[in-house]
Enzyme design. Sequence first.
Site, PDB file in Angstrom:
ATOM      1  N   LYS A  12      32.443  33.147  47.990  1.00 13.02           N
ATOM      2  CA  LYS A  12      33.878  32.839  47.857  1.00 13.02           C
ATOM      3  C   LYS A  12      34.437  32.110  49.097  1.00 13.02           C
ATOM      4  O   LYS A  12      33.793  32.065  50.148  1.00 13.02           O
ATOM      5  CB  LYS A  12      34.634  34.153  47.606  1.00 13.02           C
ATOM      6  CG  LYS A  12      34.274  34.802  46.264  1.00 13.02           C
ATOM      7  CD  LYS A  12      35.142  36.034  45.992  1.00 13.02           C
ATOM      8  CE  LYS A  12      34.808  36.656  44.645  1.00 13.02           C
ATOM      9  NZ  LYS A  12      35.703  37.798  44.317  1.00 13.02           N
ATOM     10  N   TYR A  55      38.431  33.165  35.386  1.00 20.22           N
ATOM     11  CA  TYR A  55      38.904  34.557  35.475  1.00 20.22           C
ATOM     12  C   TYR A  55      39.825  34.935  34.309  1.00 20.22           C
ATOM     13  O   TYR A  55      40.605  35.880  34.446  1.00 20.22           O
ATOM     14  CB  TYR A  55      39.593  34.799  36.810  1.00 20.22           C
ATOM     15  CG  TYR A  55      38.627  35.013  37.954  1.00 20.22           C
ATOM     16  CD1 TYR A  55      37.822  36.154  38.029  1.00 20.22           C
ATOM     17  CD2 TYR A  55      38.509  34.075  38.973  1.00 20.22           C
ATOM     18  CE1 TYR A  55      36.930  36.353  39.072  1.00 20.22           C
ATOM     19  CE2 TYR A  55      37.614  34.275  40.028  1.00 20.22           C
ATOM     20  CZ  TYR A  55      36.832  35.420  40.064  1.00 20.22           C
ATOM     21  OH  TYR A  55      35.945  35.625  41.093  1.00 20.22           O
ATOM     22  N   ASN A  86      36.722  39.117  49.069  1.00 21.76           N
ATOM     23  CA  ASN A  86      35.586  40.020  49.235  1.00 21.76           C
ATOM     24  C   ASN A  86      34.235  39.294  49.206  1.00 21.76           C
ATOM     25  O   ASN A  86      33.216  39.850  48.824  1.00 21.76           O
ATOM     26  CB  ASN A  86      35.661  41.152  48.202  1.00 21.76           C
ATOM     27  CG  ASN A  86      35.701  40.630  46.784  1.00 21.76           C
ATOM     28  OD1 ASN A  86      35.581  39.421  46.558  1.00 21.76           O
ATOM     29  ND2 ASN A  86      35.861  41.518  45.813  1.00 21.76           N
ATOM     30  N   HIS A 108      31.025  36.937  44.349  1.00 22.70           N
ATOM     31  CA  HIS A 108      31.189  37.318  42.941  1.00 22.70           C
ATOM     32  C   HIS A 108      29.803  37.489  42.342  1.00 22.70           C
ATOM     33  O   HIS A 108      28.873  36.772  42.710  1.00 22.70           O
ATOM     34  CB  HIS A 108      31.927  36.202  42.177  1.00 22.70           C
ATOM     35  CG  HIS A 108      31.828  36.353  40.678  1.00 22.70           C
ATOM     36  ND1 HIS A 108      32.725  37.115  39.962  1.00 22.70           N
ATOM     37  CD2 HIS A 108      30.927  35.884  39.772  1.00 22.70           C
ATOM     38  CE1 HIS A 108      32.377  37.088  38.682  1.00 22.70           C
ATOM     39  NE2 HIS A 108      31.290  36.357  38.538  1.00 22.70           N
ATOM     40  N   GLU A 137      29.078  32.702  32.340  1.00 17.99           N
ATOM     41  CA  GLU A 137      29.435  32.231  33.686  1.00 17.99           C
ATOM     42  C   GLU A 137      28.464  31.168  34.201  1.00 17.99           C
ATOM     43  O   GLU A 137      28.873  30.229  34.884  1.00 17.99           O
ATOM     44  CB  GLU A 137      29.499  33.421  34.642  1.00 17.99           C
ATOM     45  CG  GLU A 137      30.670  34.352  34.320  1.00 17.99           C
ATOM     46  CD  GLU A 137      30.811  35.515  35.294  1.00 17.99           C
ATOM     47  OE1 GLU A 137      31.864  36.167  35.246  1.00 17.99           O
ATOM     48  OE2 GLU A 137      29.881  35.767  36.106  1.00 17.99           O
TER      49      GLU A 137
HETATM   50  P1  GDP Z   1      34.172  42.522  40.770  1.00 16.05           P
HETATM   51  O1  GDP Z   1      33.399  42.482  39.468  1.00 16.05           O
HETATM   52  O2  GDP Z   1      33.675  43.577  41.722  1.00 16.05           O
HETATM   53  O3  GDP Z   1      34.280  41.151  41.436  1.00 16.05           O
HETATM   54  O4  GDP Z   1      35.675  43.000  40.439  1.00 16.05           O
HETATM   55  P2  GDP Z   1      36.677  42.658  39.229  1.00 16.05           P
HETATM   56  O5  GDP Z   1      35.969  41.943  38.107  1.00 16.05           O
HETATM   57  O6  GDP Z   1      37.426  43.914  38.918  1.00 16.05           O
HETATM   58  O7  GDP Z   1      37.731  41.661  39.899  1.00 16.05           O
HETATM   59  C1  GDP Z   1      37.452  40.295  40.076  1.00 16.05           C
HETATM   60  C2  GDP Z   1      37.947  39.863  41.437  1.00 16.05           C
HETATM   61  O8  GDP Z   1      39.373  39.999  41.483  1.00 16.05           O
HETATM   62  C3  GDP Z   1      37.476  40.717  42.614  1.00 16.05           C
HETATM   63  O9  GDP Z   1      36.189  40.382  43.075  1.00 16.05           O
HETATM   64  C4  GDP Z   1      38.541  40.445  43.648  1.00 16.05           C
HETATM   65  O10 GDP Z   1      38.347  39.177  44.288  1.00 16.05           O
HETATM   66  C5  GDP Z   1      39.806  40.373  42.785  1.00 16.05           C
HETATM   67  N1  GDP Z   1      40.470  41.682  42.693  1.00 16.05           N
HETATM   68  C6  GDP Z   1      40.057  42.804  42.030  1.00 16.05           C
HETATM   69  N2  GDP Z   1      40.944  43.813  42.146  1.00 16.05           N
HETATM   70  C7  GDP Z   1      41.964  43.305  42.899  1.00 16.05           C
HETATM   71  C8  GDP Z   1      43.202  43.853  43.355  1.00 16.05           C
HETATM   72  O11 GDP Z   1      43.538  45.022  43.105  1.00 16.05           O
HETATM   73  N3  GDP Z   1      44.001  43.021  44.097  1.00 16.05           N
HETATM   74  C9  GDP Z   1      43.663  41.722  44.388  1.00 16.05           C
HETATM   75  N4  GDP Z   1      44.500  40.959  45.117  1.00 16.05           N
HETATM   76  N5  GDP Z   1      42.502  41.176  43.970  1.00 16.05           N
HETATM   77  C10 GDP Z   1      41.658  41.956  43.237  1.00 16.05           C
END
Ligand code: GDP
Length: 140
Positions: free
Chosen positions: A11, A51, A114, A117, A128
């Site tokens: 990222k 997304y 973070n 991905h 994807e």
């Molecule tokens: P992943 O599969 O661990 O990447 O997590 P998710 O699919 O739940 O979320 C996708 C991405 O959205 C995450 O990797 C973060 O970059 C972002 N994200 C997830 N939860 C949050 C949140 O509570 N706040 C914010 N600002 N970003 C989030």
Amino acid sequence: MALERTLSIIKPDATRSNITGQINARLGAAGLRIIAQKRLRMTRAQAEAFYEVHKDQPFYDSLCRFMSSGPVMVQVLEGENAIAKNREVMGATDPAEAAPGTIRKDFGKSIEANSVHGSDSVETAKREIAFFFSPVEIVG
Ligand code: GDP
């Protein structure tokens, strides 16, 4: 055990910090082969489409802005149980909760920024990978 392919994205926070090499070394050490890789900057529209599953989340707008804020490295990884293995190497979504030694624990800046991905299922990985790569770009 199954030979799988998964989509990985390094990222914008990580490309900004110039740690793509360090992340790639961790993927390799975990037995994940990078069989396709390119650096690009996602448009806002691309980030929104990628997304889309999160479009009802309160963080969707901010996430799409972040993901189009700078270059990313999109990658196809191949290996035994590559989908779960990559998620293990990545660590939990929130770096504060990620296990020691994971990419997100060591490099992640926030729950949003973070560093990486990784696809979360076989179906998602297919979608994807096809989002970013044509078959001729993937050389296993
Ligand atoms: P992943 O599969 O661990 O990447 O997590 P998710 O699919 O739940 O979320 C996708 C991405 O959205 C995450 O990797 C973060 O970059 C972002 N994200 C997830 N939860 C949050 C949140 O509570 N706040 C914010 N600002 N970003 C989030």
